[in-house]
Design an enzyme around this catalytic site. Structure first.
Site, PDB file in Angstrom:
ATOM      1  N   HIS A 183     -10.572  -3.003  -1.267  1.00  0.00           N
ATOM      2  CA  HIS A 183     -11.488  -2.329  -0.292  1.00  0.00           C
ATOM      3  C   HIS A 183     -12.669  -1.505  -1.126  1.00  0.00           C
ATOM      4  O   HIS A 183     -12.131  -0.720  -2.037  1.00  0.00           O
ATOM      5  CB  HIS A 183     -10.522  -1.430   0.442  1.00  0.00           C
ATOM      6  CG  HIS A 183      -9.770  -2.066   1.584  1.00  0.00           C
ATOM      7  ND1 HIS A 183     -10.350  -2.660   2.708  1.00  0.00           N
ATOM      8  CD2 HIS A 183      -8.429  -2.472   1.301  1.00  0.00           C
ATOM      9  CE1 HIS A 183      -9.185  -2.946   3.190  1.00  0.00           C
ATOM     10  NE2 HIS A 183      -8.035  -3.032   2.623  1.00  0.00           N
ATOM     11  N   TYR A 223       0.710  -1.210  -0.006  1.00  0.00           N
ATOM     12  CA  TYR A 223       0.012  -0.046   0.180  1.00  0.00           C
ATOM     13  C   TYR A 223       0.977   1.318   0.078  1.00  0.00           C
ATOM     14  O   TYR A 223       1.983   1.204   0.556  1.00  0.00           O
ATOM     15  CB  TYR A 223      -0.928  -0.165   1.136  1.00  0.00           C
ATOM     16  CG  TYR A 223      -2.126  -0.941   1.158  1.00  0.00           C
ATOM     17  CD1 TYR A 223      -3.153  -0.628   0.952  1.00  0.00           C
ATOM     18  CD2 TYR A 223      -1.945  -2.083   1.697  1.00  0.00           C
ATOM     19  CE1 TYR A 223      -4.404  -1.377   0.705  1.00  0.00           C
ATOM     20  CE2 TYR A 223      -3.149  -2.936   1.942  1.00  0.00           C
ATOM     21  CZ  TYR A 223      -4.283  -2.484   1.245  1.00  0.00           C
ATOM     22  OH  TYR A 223      -5.396  -3.418   1.686  1.00  0.00           O
ATOM     23  N   ARG A 265      -3.048 -11.432   4.384  1.00  0.00           N
ATOM     24  CA  ARG A 265      -4.178 -11.061   4.074  1.00  0.00           C
ATOM     25  C   ARG A 265      -4.519 -11.608   2.469  1.00  0.00           C
ATOM     26  O   ARG A 265      -3.574 -11.288   1.599  1.00  0.00           O
ATOM     27  CB  ARG A 265      -4.465  -9.535   3.837  1.00  0.00           C
ATOM     28  CG  ARG A 265      -4.536  -8.901   5.042  1.00  0.00           C
ATOM     29  CD  ARG A 265      -5.630  -9.150   6.033  1.00  0.00           C
ATOM     30  NE  ARG A 265      -6.774  -9.529   5.501  1.00  0.00           N
ATOM     31  CZ  ARG A 265      -7.704  -8.841   4.869  1.00  0.00           C
ATOM     32  NH1 ARG A 265      -7.840  -7.705   4.764  1.00  0.00           N
ATOM     33  NH2 ARG A 265      -8.976  -9.311   4.670  1.00  0.00           N
ATOM     34  N   TYR A 303      -0.436  -9.435   1.199  1.00  0.00           N
ATOM     35  CA  TYR A 303       0.363  -8.717   2.038  1.00  0.00           C
ATOM     36  C   TYR A 303       0.339  -9.300   3.632  1.00  0.00           C
ATOM     37  O   TYR A 303      -0.672  -9.817   4.033  1.00  0.00           O
ATOM     38  CB  TYR A 303       0.342  -7.115   1.974  1.00  0.00           C
ATOM     39  CG  TYR A 303      -1.073  -6.715   2.376  1.00  0.00           C
ATOM     40  CD1 TYR A 303      -1.087  -6.505   3.887  1.00  0.00           C
ATOM     41  CD2 TYR A 303      -2.083  -6.207   1.581  1.00  0.00           C
ATOM     42  CE1 TYR A 303      -2.401  -5.750   4.379  1.00  0.00           C
ATOM     43  CE2 TYR A 303      -3.318  -6.045   2.043  1.00  0.00           C
ATOM     44  CZ  TYR A 303      -3.398  -5.733   3.520  1.00  0.00           C
ATOM     45  OH  TYR A 303      -4.630  -5.304   3.991  1.00  0.00           O
ATOM     46  N   HIS A 338      -7.307  -8.510  -1.991  1.00  0.00           N
ATOM     47  CA  HIS A 338      -8.529  -8.105  -1.779  1.00  0.00           C
ATOM     48  C   HIS A 338      -8.459  -6.509  -2.321  1.00  0.00           C
ATOM     49  O   HIS A 338      -7.345  -5.604  -2.535  1.00  0.00           O
ATOM     50  CB  HIS A 338      -8.868  -7.936  -0.546  1.00  0.00           C
ATOM     51  CG  HIS A 338      -8.181  -7.268   0.508  1.00  0.00           C
ATOM     52  ND1 HIS A 338      -7.029  -7.690   1.082  1.00  0.00           N
ATOM     53  CD2 HIS A 338      -8.217  -5.998   1.029  1.00  0.00           C
ATOM     54  CE1 HIS A 338      -6.284  -6.922   1.693  1.00  0.00           C
ATOM     55  NE2 HIS A 338      -6.982  -5.814   1.606  1.00  0.00           N
TER      56      HIS A 338
HETATM   57 FE   FE2 Z   1      -6.484  -4.134   2.594  1.00  0.00          FE
END
Ligand code: FE2
Lengths: 230, 194
Positions: free
Chosen positions: A157, A103, A152, A142, A155
């Protein structure tokens, strides 16, 4: 007047200790049922001028000198209420990691490369049929610190803002067949029979030849307190 | 009875929402369509400021929450016309993350809402954070209003009503209301099932 949380059986609980942060951050008292007091409360409506030309194309909206790295995909679907009625003009905002699972957020510490040509944020309004469509890059998995060696699943969001107070939803879209599903407490917090509702469908017929694969993710917002023809 | 579809499950907003939902506040290269100001910059109406913090069950300040406000104008009416890029006039909608003030507080600039049909003035609050699998709803009422006449307010368990009252404070030379949100504990905020 305070009653037990309604049994909406597709929803996760508030307290789900396998997802550790819920332990100190979830309400311990029952939510107060307020539908008798809050009737027809709207939410803000956003106009087309709020949406920039490339806001729904994450492969372009942060491009500096070349295309972002990763697998180009299309994510599209429909937003409806529980009766299947399309909800037009709904604001959808998305954010995600890049193809390496990183991110751009400043608090992110995962040691994977940033992509100077990718931000990972987008938004759009649903059309008359409740439809939406984003171009993006398939996000990578990640690691996170919930438990030892926690990862995770891939995905995206989603924040969704319809036009009435019940139609505000924040969720995550997953990709079919992810081997991390069984190890992810956030995904697992959803009742087993409802988890498929968070998993996009691969749509071969929506792919663009020599350009992008395609996934379908439909969103159903809670309108259970309204009958369709009142 | 019409057959209904299953509603999409809720998931946490996670820790990394800021560069999409509140990018300008956090200094990311993406513009924001809403921010901490709910009023038209040019309007002469008296401003109020709503500030506070969000606390977890151990009393720690939560610095990765997102707070949204949605309120009526001074006549008690909600904006119906679309909000546009020019931010024309009173929007009634605001959004602030708690990750940019060093003390983890949020702060909004708005006007005092009016009320209709006998209710007390209030602001709807929507709250998101890592560790919350749902968006949570609550309301801000004002310490200098008669709130007991409000049917929703007066049906809250009497011992918990004060968790929804923002406290008036002229301390900083302006009309400020202080509103903290407690996820748990003696002062746990009343959250709503909408
Ligand atoms: Fe996330």
């Amino acid at each position: 007047m305070e009653t037990e949380i309604k049994d909406n059986d597709t929803q996760p609980p508030h307290f789900y200790p396998a997802y550790k942060s819920t332990i100190l951050r979830s309400p311990t008292k029952p939510l107060m049922l307020v539908k008798d007091f809050i009737k027809d409360l709207s939410l803000p409506v956003f106009g087309e001028s709020c949406i920039g030309e490339f806001d729904n194309d994450l492969t372009k909206n942060a491009m500096k000198d070349r295309q972002p790295i990763g697998e180009r995909i299309k994510v599209a679907g429909k937003v409806t209420d529980q009766y299947g009625r399309p909800l037009p003009g709904v604001l959808i905002e998305i954010w995600q990691a890049n193809a390496a699972g990183r991110y751009i957020h400043k608090a992110e510490i995962h040691d994977a490369p940033l992509d100077p040509n990718f931000l990972g944020a987008g938004r759009m309004l649903t059309d008359k049929e409740g439809g939406y469509m984003f171009y993006t890059i398939k996000p990578g998995a990640y690691p996170w610190s919930n438990h030892y060696n926690a990862w995770r699943p891939n995905h995206i969001h989603f924040s969704i803002m319809g036009h009435q107070i019940e139609h505000r939803l924040v969720t995550q879209m997953y990709f079919p067949g992810d081997p991390l599903f069984e190890f992810d407490p956030i995904y697992q917090s959803v009742p087993k029979h409802a988890r498929h509702l968070l998993v996009a469908k691969f749509r071969m017929d929506w792919t663009e030849v020599e350009f992008a694969l395609a996934y379908e993710f439909n969103i159903v917002l809670n309108g259970s307190k309204r009958t369709p023809f009142e | 009875m019409m057959e209904t579809l299953e509603t999409t499950p809720s998931q946490t907003v996670g820790p990394f929402f800021a560069y999409s939902l509140s990018a300008e506040q956090y200094g990311y290269p993406f513009d924001s369509i809403v921010n901490d100001v709910l009023v038209d910059e040019r309007s002469p109406d008296e401003r109020i400021y709503i500030t506070g913090k969000v606390f977890d069950g151990a009393g720690a300040v939560i610095t990765d929450a997102l707070v949204e406000l949605w309120q009526a104008d001074e006549t008690g009416r909600y904006r119906k016309i679309p909000i546009d890029r020019k931010n024309d006039g009173f929007t009634g909608f605001g959004r602030v993350g708690t990750g940019t003030n060093p003390d983890g507080s949020f702060s909004f600039t708005t006007i005092k809402p009016g009320s209709q049909s006998g209710g007390a003035p209030h602001i709807n609050v929507m709250l998101l954070m890592r560790g919350s699998l749902h968006l949570l709803h609550t309301r801000i009422y004002f310490s200098d209003e008669i709130n007991d006449k409000d049917v929703l307010f007066s049906s809250i368990n009497a011992g918990r009503r004060n968790t929804l009252i923002a406290t008036l404070n002229y301390g900083n030379g302006r009309t400020e209301y202080h509103f903290d949100i407690h996820m748990q504990g003696d002062r746990e905020t009343v959250f709503f099932d909408i």
